[in-house]
Design a protein around this motif. Structure first.
Motif, PDB file in Angstrom:
ATOM      1  N   PRO A  51       0.828  -1.210   0.000  1.00  0.00           N
ATOM      2  CA  PRO A  51       0.000   0.000   0.000  1.00  0.00           C
ATOM      3  C   PRO A  51       0.860   1.256   0.000  1.00  0.00           C
ATOM      4  N   ALA A  52       0.339   2.309  -0.597  1.00  0.00           N
ATOM      5  CA  ALA A  52       1.021   3.610  -0.576  1.00  0.00           C
ATOM      6  C   ALA A  52       0.565   4.373   0.652  1.00  0.00           C
ATOM      7  N   ALA A  53       1.507   5.119   1.238  1.00  0.00           N
ATOM      8  CA  ALA A  53       1.173   5.926   2.404  1.00  0.00           C
ATOM      9  C   ALA A  53       0.157   6.993   2.019  1.00  0.00           C
ATOM     10  N   ALA A  54      -0.676   7.360   2.953  1.00  0.00           N
ATOM     11  CA  ALA A  54      -1.711   8.366   2.698  1.00  0.00           C
ATOM     12  C   ALA A  54      -1.063   9.719   2.458  1.00  0.00           C
ATOM     13  N   GLY A  55      -1.744  10.553   1.684  1.00  0.00           N
ATOM     14  CA  GLY A  55      -1.207  11.876   1.397  1.00  0.00           C
ATOM     15  C   GLY A  55      -1.159  12.763   2.629  1.00  0.00           C
ATOM     16  N   THR A  56      -2.122  12.607   3.550  1.00  0.00           N
ATOM     17  CA  THR A  56      -2.153  13.410   4.768  1.00  0.00           C
ATOM     18  C   THR A  56      -1.451  12.651   5.874  1.00  0.00           C
ATOM     19  N   VAL A  57      -0.382  13.235   6.397  1.00  0.00           N
ATOM     20  CA  VAL A  57       0.402  12.584   7.442  1.00  0.00           C
ATOM     21  C   VAL A  57       0.524  13.533   8.624  1.00  0.00           C
ATOM     22  N   ALA A  58       0.994  13.000   9.738  1.00  0.00           N
ATOM     23  CA  ALA A  58       1.059  13.770  10.976  1.00  0.00           C
ATOM     24  C   ALA A  58       2.471  14.252  11.240  1.00  0.00           C
ATOM     25  N   VAL A  59       2.562  15.351  11.993  1.00  0.00           N
ATOM     26  CA  VAL A  59       3.851  15.857  12.454  1.00  0.00           C
ATOM     27  C   VAL A  59       3.992  15.486  13.924  1.00  0.00           C
ATOM     28  N   GLN A  61       6.556  15.695  17.092  1.00  0.00           N
ATOM     29  CA  GLN A  61       7.742  16.293  17.703  1.00  0.00           C
ATOM     30  C   GLN A  61       8.699  16.847  16.641  1.00  0.00           C
ATOM     31  N   GLY A  62       8.127  17.602  15.709  1.00  0.00           N
ATOM     32  CA  GLY A  62       8.941  18.252  14.695  1.00  0.00           C
ATOM     33  C   GLY A  62       9.367  17.358  13.549  1.00  0.00           C
ATOM     34  N   LYS A  63       8.915  16.095  13.534  1.00  0.00           N
ATOM     35  CA  LYS A  63       9.243  15.179  12.450  1.00  0.00           C
ATOM     36  C   LYS A  63       7.966  14.740  11.752  1.00  0.00           C
ATOM     37  N   LEU A  64       8.100  14.355  10.490  1.00  0.00           N
ATOM     38  CA  LEU A  64       6.963  13.934   9.691  1.00  0.00           C
ATOM     39  C   LEU A  64       6.771  12.433   9.816  1.00  0.00           C
ATOM     40  N   ALA A  65       5.621  12.018  10.317  1.00  0.00           N
ATOM     41  CA  ALA A  65       5.281  10.589  10.364  1.00  0.00           C
ATOM     42  C   ALA A  65       4.790  10.184   8.981  1.00  0.00           C
ATOM     43  N   THR A  66       5.596   9.425   8.267  1.00  0.00           N
ATOM     44  CA  THR A  66       5.342   9.170   6.846  1.00  0.00           C
ATOM     45  C   THR A  66       4.308   8.095   6.584  1.00  0.00           C
ATOM     46  N   GLY A  67       4.110   7.192   7.540  1.00  0.00           N
ATOM     47  CA  GLY A  67       3.229   6.060   7.296  1.00  0.00           C
ATOM     48  C   GLY A  67       3.942   4.888   6.646  1.00  0.00           C
ATOM     49  N   ASP A  68       5.237   5.059   6.328  1.00  0.00           N
ATOM     50  CA  ASP A  68       6.017   3.964   5.743  1.00  0.00           C
ATOM     51  C   ASP A  68       6.659   3.125   6.848  1.00  0.00           C
ATOM     52  N   PRO A  71      12.991   1.890   8.750  1.00  0.00           N
ATOM     53  CA  PRO A  71      13.370   3.120   9.449  1.00  0.00           C
ATOM     54  C   PRO A  71      12.908   4.389   8.741  1.00  0.00           C
ATOM     55  N   PHE A  72      12.028   4.260   7.722  1.00  0.00           N
ATOM     56  CA  PHE A  72      11.566   5.424   6.963  1.00  0.00           C
ATOM     57  C   PHE A  72      10.216   5.933   7.475  1.00  0.00           C
ATOM     58  N   SER A  73       9.917   5.646   8.720  1.00  0.00           N
ATOM     59  CA  SER A  73       8.639   6.048   9.302  1.00  0.00           C
ATOM     60  C   SER A  73       8.647   7.492   9.776  1.00  0.00           C
ATOM     61  N   LEU A  74       9.835   8.076   9.988  1.00  0.00           N
ATOM     62  CA  LEU A  74       9.945   9.461  10.444  1.00  0.00           C
ATOM     63  C   LEU A  74      10.913  10.210   9.545  1.00  0.00           C
ATOM     64  N   ALA A  75      10.419  11.277   8.904  1.00  0.00           N
ATOM     65  CA  ALA A  75      11.271  12.140   8.079  1.00  0.00           C
ATOM     66  C   ALA A  75      11.606  13.387   8.884  1.00  0.00           C
ATOM     67  N   SER A  76      12.812  13.900   8.695  1.00  0.00           N
ATOM     68  CA  SER A  76      13.307  14.980   9.540  1.00  0.00           C
ATOM     69  C   SER A  76      13.609  16.225   8.718  1.00  0.00           C
ATOM     70  N   GLY A  77      13.817  17.334   9.429  1.00  0.00           N
ATOM     71  CA  GLY A  77      14.233  18.565   8.770  1.00  0.00           C
ATOM     72  C   GLY A  77      13.065  19.390   8.270  1.00  0.00           C
ATOM     73  N   ALA A  78      13.345  20.686   8.077  1.00  0.00           N
ATOM     74  CA  ALA A  78      12.297  21.614   7.654  1.00  0.00           C
ATOM     75  C   ALA A  78      11.745  21.273   6.282  1.00  0.00           C
ATOM     76  N   TRP A  79      12.601  20.758   5.372  1.00  0.00           N
ATOM     77  CA  TRP A  79      12.127  20.477   4.013  1.00  0.00           C
ATOM     78  C   TRP A  79      11.111  19.345   4.004  1.00  0.00           C
ATOM     79  N   SER A  80      11.207  18.423   4.945  1.00  0.00           N
ATOM     80  CA  SER A  80      10.227  17.333   5.002  1.00  0.00           C
ATOM     81  C   SER A  80       8.846  17.846   5.377  1.00  0.00           C
ATOM     82  N   LEU A  81       8.784  18.995   6.033  1.00  0.00           N
ATOM     83  CA  LEU A  81       7.513  19.560   6.457  1.00  0.00           C
ATOM     84  C   LEU A  81       6.914  20.506   5.417  1.00  0.00           C
ATOM     85  N   THR A  82       7.657  20.743   4.338  1.00  0.00           N
ATOM     86  CA  THR A  82       7.155  21.624   3.287  1.00  0.00           C
ATOM     87  C   THR A  82       5.958  20.985   2.589  1.00  0.00           C
ATOM     88  N   ALA A  83       4.888  21.756   2.435  1.00  0.00           N
ATOM     89  CA  ALA A  83       3.681  21.235   1.779  1.00  0.00           C
ATOM     90  C   ALA A  83       3.034  22.347   0.965  1.00  0.00           C
TER      91      ALA A  83
END
Length: 380
Positions: A51-59, A61-68, A71-83
């Motif tokens: 399955p593909a991760a949902a387009g809407t994900v949660a932030v 503690q400052g990290k993006l919960a990707t749904g993957d 170890p790719f379940s949390l993306a870091s950095g300001a660019w990961s939060l860009t939408a």
């Protein structure tokens, strides 16, 4: 002699069987057969479905919960939060993974043995051939996907280890395109090796519901360690900019304006005025007017539809481009949703910030945090 004849007869038989399969299944069957042979020969990784991760994900503690999968379940950095919001959809075109975790977070697939930055890296042990996949629907990462950039640092504890960055696109469980680039690793290179790859997607006929996967394929009997993984999904137009189209800066013939070089500027980070640009403050519009650089006779002109800033002379002619990029913070102010430009003596004060729309009004987002820089023209 007899053994040789047997080999020839077997090859002829295989050719006849292959021809029969092609006649029976057509071009699609032939492609599938060729792909299967490539996998057997080690020239192509297998298709990783799921399955593909949902387009809407949660932030979190400052990290993006990707749904993957970790170890790719949390993306870091300001660019990961860009939408960017476009057509009622939220597009997140960047993912970065530094694999840093708090003491109470999952570190099962991580290691402290080697890291390019920080404490942890992702460990692909001797028995791991494929990493988990980062999977997204095209509509969630791009406006007409043009290319995918994959970059990472890697190191191996042994020799003769090869890691391939793979980008695969599938539709209804069938692979329609795949791309890969290899890097050879060695324990002798203690600092690790960096690989950057750009996979051009623009010539593929794709649907917005197609799924793009990014993962890593390891060959070799030793461990491999990956760190600071960057993924950038590039659109054929500027996300969030109505009718925006990127300008081909490397080709005079491709654009409508003459080829321009970048003006020499000094860019310095300055403290953001939080009374004006703090989180949840009402967002001012992007500065569309040409703003003078003091008494230099030159002016700044930002065109958000193009994502470019021009240096204008006294006759309103564009004589150069300006990139308001700070080497200290690694931030390009022009990448924010809005950019406010103001005079600051002989320089300019630029403040960039992202916005959230509520009830028809724009508000300054807390993440990524607003940034301000002072831009000065250098003497040529």
């Amino acid at each position: 002699m007899k053994q040789g004849l047997r080999v020839v007869a077997l090859l002829v038989l295989l050719a006849l069987v292959g021809f029969g399969v092609w006649c029976w299944t057509g071009a699609e069957g032939l492609r599938s057969t060729k792909d299967a042979v490539k996998v057997l020969l080690g020239r192509k990784p297998r298709l990783l479905n799921g399955p593909a991760a949902a387009g809407t994900v949660a932030v979190v503690q400052g990290k993006l919960a990707t749904g993957d999968e970790p170890p790719f379940s949390l993306a870091s950095g300001a660019w990961s939060l860009t939408a960017y919001e476009q057509g009622g959809k939220m597009i997140r075109p960047n993912l970065q993974f530094d694999f840093e975790r708090a003491a109470d977070e999952d570190t099962a697939r991580l290691s402290r043995r080697w890291a390019h930055g920080g404490t942890y890296s992702y460990r692909m042990d001797a028995g791991t051939e494929y990493s988990p996949a980062i999977r997204r629907r095209l509509r969630d990462v791009a406006v007409r996907l043009a290319s995918v950039d994959v970059g990472f640092w890697a190191w191996s504890s042994g020799s003769d280890v090869k890691v391939t960055a793979v980008v695969s696109i599938d539709r209804d469980g069938k692979q329609v395109a795949w791309f890969g680039k290899d890097i050879a690793l060695s324990a002798a290179d203690a600092e690790g090796s960096r690989m950057n790859a750009r996979f051009l997607i623009g010539d593929q006929r794709l649907d917005t519901t197609d799924v793009v996967s990014v993962y890593f394929w390891k060959r070799g009997k030793e461990d491999a360690y990956l760190d600071d993984v960057d993924l950038f999904f590039h659109s054929s137009e500027v996300p969030g900019r109505r009718l925006g189209t990127p300008v081909a800066l490397d080709s005079i013939a491709a654009g409508t304006q003459p080829y321009l070089v970048f003006a020499p500027v000094a860019v310095h980070d300055v403290v953001v005025d939080t009374l004006r640009f703090g989180a949840e403050k009402e967002a001012p519009p992007t500065t569309m007017d040409a703003i003078p650089f003091g008494t230099t006779g030159k002016r700044w002109k930002f065109v958000p539809q193009e994502g470019l800033a021009y240096l204008l002379d006294a006759n309103d002619r564009a004589v150069a481009l300006i990139r308001p990029w700070s080497s200290a913070s690694g931030i390009d102010i022009a990448h924010f949703d809005r950019v406010l430009a103001e005079q600051a003596g002989e320089a300019l004060l630029l403040t960039g910030f992202d916005v959230a729309m509520r009830n028809g009004r724009a508000w300054v987002k807390a993440q990524p945090a607003p940034r301000s820089v002072r831009v000065e023209l250098m003497r040529e």
